[in-house]
Scaffold this motif. Structure first.
Motif: not given
Length: 194
Positions: A56-62, A71-77, A89-91, A96-98
């Motif tokens: 799947g995608p590796s970037k979060p939706p805009t 949402p992000e699994a681990y944050g983006d600090e 997210r990729r896997f 989750l969308r389905a």
């Protein structure tokens, strides 16, 4: 039963709805399906098992609503956490969308199967499995509407301020839908509690 779910034998639930409520719920579920987007179906002749392992995608939706649903699994600090979130997210996002599509489709299908009486009302009866789909869809609808209304975690405890919006406020219909969906979700959860 009007306006809230009640438990039924066999682990299901039922709620009385009128034509307007049915139309609103159906419309919101269809809009949720449009927001989530179509699923990737295996092409004709393609191995359906291969689709299970598609990345799947590796970037979060805009879109903020989609970012709330996925949402992000681990944050983006830091970069290490961003990389781990992208990998997660990729896997997981396609599955989750389905699941979210399945939940929203279950709402549309159960509403479409209702027989509305001459007085404009109907009793929606859900099986245990349908209840779980409805819970998922109601949650996703509330998250989406709440994001669009910019409801924060701090606002959740102050629902009274949402009730006090003047009727002239353009957000009022969505606020009322948000609060109504919350009440439906709460009563559905209560019916499923042991």
């Amino acid at each position: 039963m009007a306006g809230h779910f009640e438990a039924t034998p066999g682990g299901g639930a039922a709620v009385a709805l009128d034509e307007v409520e049915i139309a609103i719920l159906r419309s919101l579920a269809v809009q949720l399906l449009e927001l989530i987007g179509p699923g990737d179906k295996p092409a004709e002749g393609e191995d359906p098992l291969a689709a299970l392992f598609a990345e799947g995608p590796s970037k979060p939706p805009t879109d903020p609503a989609l970012a709330r649903l996925f949402p992000e699994a681990y944050g983006d600090e830091d970069s290490e956490l961003r990389a781990a979130s992208a990998e997660f997210r990729r896997f997981t996002e396609n599955d989750l969308r389905a699941r979210k599509r399945d939940d929203a489709l279950a709402v549309v299908r159960t509403l479409d199967a209702l027989s509305v009486a001459e007085d404009g009302g109907a009793v929606l009866k859900l099986s245990g499995d349908e209840c779980r789909h409805w819970l998922g869809a109601l949650n996703d609808l509330r998250l989406t509407i709440g994001t669009r209304l910019e409801v924060s975690d701090d606002d959740e405890g102050e629902a009274g301020s949402l009730y006090r919006l003047p009727d002239s406020d353009p957000r009022k219909p969505m606020v009322m839908a948000y609060l109504w969906l919350g009440a439906l979700q709460e009563t559905l959860v209560e019916t499923l509690m042991p």
